[in-house]
Scaffold this motif. Sequence first.
Motif, short mmCIF file in Angstrom:
data_model
loop_
_atom_site.label_atom_id
_atom_site.label_comp_id
_atom_site.label_asym_id
_atom_site.label_seq_id
_atom_site.Cartn_x
_atom_site.Cartn_y
_atom_site.Cartn_z
N LEU A 1 -55.84 76.53 1.64
CA LEU A 1 -55.21 76.15 2.90
C LEU A 1 -53.73 75.85 2.69
O LEU A 1 -53.31 75.55 1.56
CB LEU A 1 -55.89 74.88 3.45
CG LEU A 1 -57.37 74.98 3.78
CD1 LEU A 1 -57.94 73.60 4.07
CD2 LEU A 1 -57.58 75.92 4.96
N PRO A 2 -52.93 75.87 3.75
CA PRO A 2 -51.55 75.42 3.63
C PRO A 2 -51.53 73.98 3.11
O PRO A 2 -52.40 73.17 3.47
CB PRO A 2 -51.01 75.50 5.06
CG PRO A 2 -51.87 76.53 5.72
CD PRO A 2 -53.24 76.35 5.10
N ALA A 3 -50.56 73.67 2.28
CA ALA A 3 -50.51 72.35 1.67
C ALA A 3 -49.09 71.80 1.71
O ALA A 3 -48.12 72.53 1.53
CB ALA A 3 -51.00 72.41 0.23
N ILE A 4 -49.00 70.48 1.93
CA ILE A 4 -47.72 69.79 1.85
C ILE A 4 -47.81 68.75 0.75
O ILE A 4 -48.87 68.19 0.48
CB ILE A 4 -47.30 69.14 3.19
CG1 ILE A 4 -48.38 68.19 3.71
CG2 ILE A 4 -46.96 70.20 4.22
CD1 ILE A 4 -47.97 67.44 4.98
N ALA A 5 -46.68 68.50 0.12
CA ALA A 5 -46.60 67.49 -0.94
C ALA A 5 -45.16 67.04 -1.04
O ALA A 5 -44.25 67.70 -0.51
CB ALA A 5 -47.07 68.07 -2.27
N ASP A 6 -44.95 65.92 -1.70
CA ASP A 6 -43.57 65.51 -1.93
C ASP A 6 -43.43 64.94 -3.33
O ASP A 6 -44.42 64.57 -3.98
CB ASP A 6 -43.11 64.49 -0.88
CG ASP A 6 -43.54 63.07 -1.17
OD1 ASP A 6 -42.68 62.27 -1.55
OD2 ASP A 6 -44.73 62.76 -1.02
N ASP A 7 -42.21 64.91 -3.77
CA ASP A 7 -41.87 64.20 -5.00
C ASP A 7 -40.68 63.32 -4.64
O ASP A 7 -39.70 63.81 -4.08
CB ASP A 7 -41.54 65.15 -6.14
CG ASP A 7 -41.55 64.44 -7.49
OD1 ASP A 7 -42.55 63.77 -7.78
OD2 ASP A 7 -40.56 64.55 -8.24
N SER A 8 -40.80 62.05 -4.92
CA SER A 8 -39.77 61.10 -4.50
C SER A 8 -39.45 60.15 -5.63
O SER A 8 -40.25 59.96 -6.54
CB SER A 8 -40.27 60.28 -3.30
OG SER A 8 -40.61 61.11 -2.23
N GLY A 9 -38.29 59.54 -5.54
CA GLY A 9 -37.91 58.55 -6.53
C GLY A 9 -36.56 57.96 -6.21
O GLY A 9 -35.96 58.26 -5.17
N ILE A 10 -36.09 57.12 -7.11
CA ILE A 10 -34.79 56.49 -6.94
C ILE A 10 -33.86 56.98 -8.04
O ILE A 10 -34.27 57.12 -9.20
CB ILE A 10 -34.91 54.94 -6.94
CG1 ILE A 10 -33.59 54.29 -6.51
CG2 ILE A 10 -35.39 54.42 -8.28
CD1 ILE A 10 -33.70 52.80 -6.22
N SER A 11 -32.64 57.26 -7.66
CA SER A 11 -31.63 57.73 -8.59
C SER A 11 -30.47 56.73 -8.59
O SER A 11 -29.88 56.48 -7.53
CB SER A 11 -31.14 59.12 -8.15
OG SER A 11 -30.10 59.58 -8.97
N VAL A 12 -30.18 56.15 -9.75
CA VAL A 12 -29.18 55.09 -9.86
C VAL A 12 -27.94 55.62 -10.57
O VAL A 12 -28.04 56.16 -11.68
CB VAL A 12 -29.76 53.86 -10.62
CG1 VAL A 12 -28.73 52.75 -10.73
CG2 VAL A 12 -31.02 53.36 -9.93
N GLU A 13 -26.80 55.49 -9.91
CA GLU A 13 -25.55 56.05 -10.43
C GLU A 13 -25.22 55.56 -11.84
O GLU A 13 -24.90 56.35 -12.72
CB GLU A 13 -24.39 55.68 -9.48
CG GLU A 13 -24.51 56.26 -8.09
CD GLU A 13 -23.86 57.62 -7.96
OE1 GLU A 13 -23.01 57.96 -8.79
OE2 GLU A 13 -24.22 58.33 -7.01
N ALA A 14 -25.27 54.25 -12.06
CA ALA A 14 -24.87 53.68 -13.35
C ALA A 14 -25.83 54.03 -14.47
O ALA A 14 -25.50 53.87 -15.65
CB ALA A 14 -24.73 52.15 -13.24
N LEU A 15 -27.01 54.54 -14.12
CA LEU A 15 -28.00 54.96 -15.13
C LEU A 15 -28.08 56.48 -15.21
O LEU A 15 -29.10 57.03 -15.63
CB LEU A 15 -29.38 54.35 -14.80
CG LEU A 15 -29.45 52.82 -14.75
CD1 LEU A 15 -30.85 52.37 -14.35
CD2 LEU A 15 -29.04 52.21 -16.09
#
Length: 197
Positions: free
Chosen positions: A49-63
């Motif tokens: 079947l059609p599928a949706i997913a995500d990948d998420s996170g936080i990106s910190v400038e100083a790191l």
Amino acid sequence: MAELQRILGSALEGIELLTYDGPEPIEDGDTFEANALIKARAAAEHTGLPAIADDSGISVEALDGAPGIHSARYAGTRDDGDNLRLLLTNLGSSTDRRASFVCAAALVVPPSLEEVGPDGPAESVTADEYVELATWPGAVLTEPAGEGGFGYDPIFRPDGSDRSAAELTVDEKDDVSHRSQAFRALAPRIAALATAD
């Protein structure tokens, strides 16, 4: 599931969302987009079947963008509290606290049954794949604030707000978050599935 139903709203008319129940795919991509596609491809292949997913996170400038795609496993325990504490420790007293939440939302539409023969799809028949990337800029607080949300929400203050993401109401967060931006950009393609032949 509830968050996606809120975010996508009318785009889901005629579409039933089902929770993925297959084997957990190996997220070995080096971008949010790659990992979102890995998950959506696995679900589409498992279900047909059609599928949706995500990948998420936080990106910190100083790191240098960390924890980035490793946000959920940053401390090695997959525990939100451990991840949050490690991020604050690694950022220390840095005065550059700029950060963004990032979300890649993916849709994979497998070949239709008409295109798939008894031996599977022909080599020339491929799935349709779409990815939308969105960011929610802000800054990392020096200590957690708020009881709502999850993950890094208690230490993330969105630009233009005097509250952490964990202090926003569900509706406030759904209006502006990285995930809502990415999935709303994908919504027309998802809605088109309900009218596809």
